[in-house]
Design a protein around this motif. Structure first.
Motif, PDB file in Angstrom:
ATOM      1  N   GLY A 177     -14.414  82.893   6.992  1.00  0.00           N
ATOM      2  CA  GLY A 177     -13.183  82.111   7.072  1.00  0.00           C
ATOM      3  C   GLY A 177     -13.419  80.724   7.647  1.00  0.00           C
ATOM      4  N   ASP A 178     -14.112  80.671   8.790  1.00  0.00           N
ATOM      5  CA  ASP A 178     -14.411  79.379   9.384  1.00  0.00           C
ATOM      6  C   ASP A 178     -15.375  78.583   8.517  1.00  0.00           C
ATOM      7  OD1 ASP A 178     -12.801  80.189  11.423  1.00  0.00           O
ATOM      8  OD2 ASP A 178     -14.384  80.392  12.909  1.00  0.00           O
ATOM      9  N   GLY A 179     -16.297  79.285   7.872  1.00  0.00           N
ATOM     10  CA  GLY A 179     -17.295  78.601   7.052  1.00  0.00           C
ATOM     11  C   GLY A 179     -16.692  77.813   5.905  1.00  0.00           C
ATOM     12  N   ILE A 180     -15.735  78.407   5.219  1.00  0.00           N
ATOM     13  CA  ILE A 180     -15.139  77.698   4.081  1.00  0.00           C
ATOM     14  C   ILE A 180     -14.317  76.506   4.565  1.00  0.00           C
ATOM     15  CG2 ILE A 180     -12.969  78.981   3.818  1.00  0.00           C
ATOM     16  CD1 ILE A 180     -13.642  79.052   0.770  1.00  0.00           C
ATOM     17  N   ALA A 181     -13.712  76.638   5.755  1.00  0.00           N
ATOM     18  CA  ALA A 181     -12.984  75.506   6.325  1.00  0.00           C
ATOM     19  C   ALA A 181     -13.950  74.374   6.684  1.00  0.00           C
ATOM     20  CB  ALA A 181     -12.203  75.953   7.563  1.00  0.00           C
ATOM     21  N   VAL A 200     -10.662  84.108   2.309  1.00  0.00           N
ATOM     22  CA  VAL A 200     -10.907  82.913   1.502  1.00  0.00           C
ATOM     23  C   VAL A 200      -9.635  82.479   0.794  1.00  0.00           C
ATOM     24  CG1 VAL A 200     -11.683  84.071  -0.627  1.00  0.00           C
ATOM     25  CG2 VAL A 200     -12.551  81.816  -0.065  1.00  0.00           C
ATOM     26  N   GLY A 201      -8.830  83.432   0.362  1.00  0.00           N
ATOM     27  CA  GLY A 201      -7.564  83.081  -0.274  1.00  0.00           C
ATOM     28  C   GLY A 201      -6.634  82.360   0.682  1.00  0.00           C
ATOM     29  N   GLU A 202      -6.535  82.873   1.903  1.00  0.00           N
ATOM     30  CA  GLU A 202      -5.681  82.242   2.907  1.00  0.00           C
ATOM     31  C   GLU A 202      -6.222  80.854   3.288  1.00  0.00           C
ATOM     32  OE1 GLU A 202      -2.864  83.190   3.974  1.00  0.00           O
ATOM     33  OE2 GLU A 202      -2.701  85.337   3.622  1.00  0.00           O
TER      34      GLU A 202
END
Length: 214
Positions: A100-104, A162-164
């Motif tokens: 989650g943090d990675g994609i951000a 990832v969707g969120e």
């Protein structure tokens, strides 16, 4: 203040993201870590996040911006993201930290690609996640080895994350035109929307999933 509103937006959203990460990791370490060693390790990562927050806050001040005002537009979106993706256990917390943090982080790193070198260097510095990545990957792989059935539920959790994250990223970009412009510029000429950016983010997400054994 000479920097564009987009730069202040980028540093503002990053600053609040780092502050939020510090708070969340501290909470997860205290409530979800299965051992004192894990609690200490995640707490140490949280301290690093807070140090990154201070760097960003200080740079905003150097630019003549009010750090609180720069962060304020992003509080609701990032708080909603954390509320909607609160982990139920230790492995979920680690997947959120990595995936989650990675994609951000990928999202913000892309926005900084064509900025002044001093700003781009700062963004790269605060987005370094090798230590966090190694910690999460090692613990998740060990957890799956100990409980193979966990892989399926963690994969579903990661897809939700990832969707969120992509939804929140789109909302932030739509609400802050100057920040969206930085993203457009990073895509190069001929790109009129964020679709290719989000495709790139999804590709990076898939690589992280593979690294965790999901």
């Amino acid at each position: 203040m000479n920097e564009s509103p987009g730069v202040v937006d980028l540093l503002g959203v990053l600053a609040y993201a780092e502050l939020s990460a510090y708070e969340r990791m501290t909470e997860d370490a205290a409530t979800l870590a299965p051992s004192l060693a894990d609690r200490a390790a995640l707490s140490e990562l949280a301290v690093t996040e807070y140090a990154h927050f201070r760097l960003l806050r200080d740079r905003l001040g150097e630019l003549g911006a009010d750090p609180d005002a720069a962060m304020a537009p992003f509080v609701a979106a990032l708080d909603a993201w954390h509320a909607q993706t609160r982990p139920a256990d230790w492995l979920q917390a680690l997947v959120k930290t990595y995936v989650g943090d990675g994609i951000a982080l990928d999202f913000y790193r892309e926005a900084a690609r064509h900025l002044d070198p001093s700003i781009a260097k700062l963004v790269d510095e605060v987005l370094v996640d090798e230590e966090r990545s190694q910690f999460a990957v090692e613990r998740v792989r060990a957890g799956i080895e100990a409980e193979p059935t966990a892989a399926g539920r963690l994969a579903l959790w990661a897809r939700r994350l990832v969707g969120e994250a992509l939804s929140q990223g789109q909302q932030v970009a739509s609400a802050r035109p100057e920040l969206a412009l930085l993203l457009m510029e990073s895509l190069g000429e001929g790109q009129t929307d964020l679709s290719r950016l989000f495709a790139s983010l999804t590709e990076a997400h898939n690589k992280r999933m593979t690294a965790m054994g999901l």
